[in-house]
Motif scaffolding. Structure first.
Motif, PDB file in Angstrom:
ATOM      1  N   PHE A   1       0.834  -1.201   0.000  1.00  0.00           N
ATOM      2  CA  PHE A   1       0.000   0.000   0.000  1.00  0.00           C
ATOM      3  C   PHE A   1       0.872   1.257   0.000  1.00  0.00           C
ATOM      4  O   PHE A   1       0.647   2.189  -0.766  1.00  0.00           O
ATOM      5  N   LYS A   2       1.875   1.243   0.849  1.00  0.00           N
ATOM      6  CA  LYS A   2       2.783   2.395   0.941  1.00  0.00           C
ATOM      7  C   LYS A   2       3.544   2.581  -0.372  1.00  0.00           C
ATOM      8  O   LYS A   2       3.688   3.707  -0.853  1.00  0.00           O
ATOM      9  N   ARG A   3       4.022   1.491  -0.971  1.00  0.00           N
ATOM     10  CA  ARG A   3       4.735   1.574  -2.245  1.00  0.00           C
ATOM     11  C   ARG A   3       3.822   2.136  -3.329  1.00  0.00           C
ATOM     12  O   ARG A   3       4.242   2.942  -4.159  1.00  0.00           O
ATOM     13  N   THR A   4       2.545   1.738  -3.327  1.00  0.00           N
ATOM     14  CA  THR A   4       1.593   2.245  -4.314  1.00  0.00           C
ATOM     15  C   THR A   4       1.385   3.738  -4.136  1.00  0.00           C
ATOM     16  O   THR A   4       1.362   4.491  -5.120  1.00  0.00           O
ATOM     17  N   CYS A   5       1.240   4.178  -2.899  1.00  0.00           N
ATOM     18  CA  CYS A   5       1.078   5.612  -2.630  1.00  0.00           C
ATOM     19  C   CYS A   5       2.287   6.395  -3.120  1.00  0.00           C
ATOM     20  O   CYS A   5       2.151   7.459  -3.729  1.00  0.00           O
ATOM     21  N   ILE A   6       3.475   5.878  -2.886  1.00  0.00           N
ATOM     22  CA  ILE A   6       4.697   6.541  -3.323  1.00  0.00           C
ATOM     23  C   ILE A   6       4.754   6.573  -4.852  1.00  0.00           C
ATOM     24  O   ILE A   6       5.055   7.611  -5.452  1.00  0.00           O
ATOM     25  N   ALA A   7       4.436   5.451  -5.494  1.00  0.00           N
ATOM     26  CA  ALA A   7       4.506   5.363  -6.954  1.00  0.00           C
ATOM     27  C   ALA A   7       3.520   6.309  -7.629  1.00  0.00           C
ATOM     28  O   ALA A   7       3.819   6.867  -8.689  1.00  0.00           O
ATOM     29  N   LEU A   8       2.364   6.506  -7.014  1.00  0.00           N
ATOM     30  CA  LEU A   8       1.346   7.371  -7.602  1.00  0.00           C
ATOM     31  C   LEU A   8       1.414   8.807  -7.083  1.00  0.00           C
ATOM     32  O   LEU A   8       0.581   9.635  -7.441  1.00  0.00           O
ATOM     33  N   GLY A   9       2.388   9.079  -6.221  1.00  0.00           N
ATOM     34  CA  GLY A   9       2.579  10.423  -5.701  1.00  0.00           C
ATOM     35  C   GLY A   9       1.514  10.862  -4.713  1.00  0.00           C
ATOM     36  O   GLY A   9       1.231  12.045  -4.584  1.00  0.00           O
ATOM     37  N   ARG A  10       0.944   9.910  -4.006  1.00  0.00           N
ATOM     38  CA  ARG A  10      -0.099  10.241  -3.028  1.00  0.00           C
ATOM     39  C   ARG A  10       0.501  10.316  -1.633  1.00  0.00           C
ATOM     40  O   ARG A  10       1.517   9.705  -1.348  1.00  0.00           O
ATOM     41  N   ASN A  11      -0.160  11.066  -0.788  1.00  0.00           N
ATOM     42  CA  ASN A  11       0.299  11.195   0.595  1.00  0.00           C
ATOM     43  C   ASN A  11      -0.097   9.957   1.392  1.00  0.00           C
ATOM     44  O   ASN A  11      -1.210   9.462   1.272  1.00  0.00           O
ATOM     45  N   ASP A  12       0.814   9.498   2.177  1.00  0.00           N
ATOM     46  CA  ASP A  12       0.520   8.439   3.134  1.00  0.00           C
ATOM     47  C   ASP A  12       1.277   8.775   4.401  1.00  0.00           C
ATOM     48  O   ASP A  12       2.438   9.138   4.366  1.00  0.00           O
ATOM     49  N   ASP A  13       0.591   8.686   5.506  1.00  0.00           N
ATOM     50  CA  ASP A  13       1.229   9.079   6.751  1.00  0.00           C
ATOM     51  C   ASP A  13       1.154   7.986   7.810  1.00  0.00           C
ATOM     52  O   ASP A  13       1.059   8.255   8.980  1.00  0.00           O
ATOM     53  N   PHE A  14       1.192   6.755   7.365  1.00  0.00           N
ATOM     54  CA  PHE A  14       1.227   5.679   8.345  1.00  0.00           C
ATOM     55  C   PHE A  14       2.593   5.016   8.295  1.00  0.00           C
ATOM     56  O   PHE A  14       3.292   5.075   7.294  1.00  0.00           O
ATOM     57  N   GLU A  15       2.961   4.433   9.403  1.00  0.00           N
ATOM     58  CA  GLU A  15       4.245   3.752   9.514  1.00  0.00           C
ATOM     59  C   GLU A  15       4.036   2.244   9.459  1.00  0.00           C
ATOM     60  O   GLU A  15       3.041   1.731   9.957  1.00  0.00           O
ATOM     61  N   ILE A  16       4.982   1.560   8.890  1.00  0.00           N
ATOM     62  CA  ILE A  16       4.952   0.100   8.831  1.00  0.00           C
ATOM     63  C   ILE A  16       5.634  -0.427  10.082  1.00  0.00           C
ATOM     64  O   ILE A  16       6.683   0.086  10.494  1.00  0.00           O
ATOM     65  N   SER A  17       5.052  -1.447  10.699  1.00  0.00           N
ATOM     66  CA  SER A  17       5.631  -2.009  11.915  1.00  0.00           C
ATOM     67  C   SER A  17       7.009  -2.601  11.618  1.00  0.00           C
ATOM     68  O   SER A  17       7.339  -2.893  10.463  1.00  0.00           O
TER      69      SER A  17
END
Length: 166
Positions: free
Chosen positions: A120-136
């Motif tokens: 999910f985080k990689r997808t947000c980065i690839a599409l230039g979207r904001n994500d503000d959650f941390e992965i455990s």
């Protein structure tokens, strides 16, 4: 489902299949390597062959039951199908895109749930979207072993200092 949602879902599916493929392939190769090394341990001067035998038996059962190599192959094929959709994304109509996505999705593998946050985080980065959650930490280690530990770059302060103003 909007075209934007489809783009996100296709990218997410691609990244999770890619990570799943890499993870399972690495597990399969690691087990195979350990079996080879332990097989050659017969020639070692150690006296406790029972322990080597137990480890070889456990690794063989793991490889037989979970079939990491076969599952990796399924993920690789799905990854290729999603990549094809991504390449053809701009040329397909909304209805055709939705139809092909649903068709490809029918054959999805069963990826590890611990890869979901990283994908999910990689997808947000690839599409230039904001994500503000941390992965455990545990999921980060698994994602790293799966070949993709996504990290959002933090914005840097772009204030330049001159030699006169340190």
């Amino acid at each position: 489902m909007s075209r934007d949602d489809l783009e996100f879902d296709i990218n997410y599916s691609y990244f999770i299949e890619k990570m799943n493929y890499t993870l399972l392939n690495r597990i399969d190769k690691s087990i195979t390597l350990m079996l080879i090394v332990l097989g050659f341990s017969v020639f070692a001067p150690f006296s406790n062959m029972f322990i080597f035998g137990v480890v070889v038996a456990v690794l063989s059962v793991l490889q037989l039951v979970y079939q990491f190599g076969q599952e990796a192959g399924l993920s690789k094929e799905q990854m290729r199908q999603y990549k094809r959709l991504l390449v053809e994304f701009a040329t397909l109509s909304d209805e055709e895109l939705r139809s092909r996505y649903l068709k490809v999705q029918d054959a999805d593998s069963n990826p590890w749930r611990s890869l979901q946050d990283a994908a999910f985080k990689r997808t947000c980065i690839a599409l230039g979207r904001n994500d503000d959650f941390e992965i455990s930490l545990m999921h980060s280690v698994i994602a790293w072993f799966a070949g993709d530990l996504p990290r959002t770059k933090k914005a840097k302060n772009n204030v330049k200092t001159s030699p006169d103003n340190p």
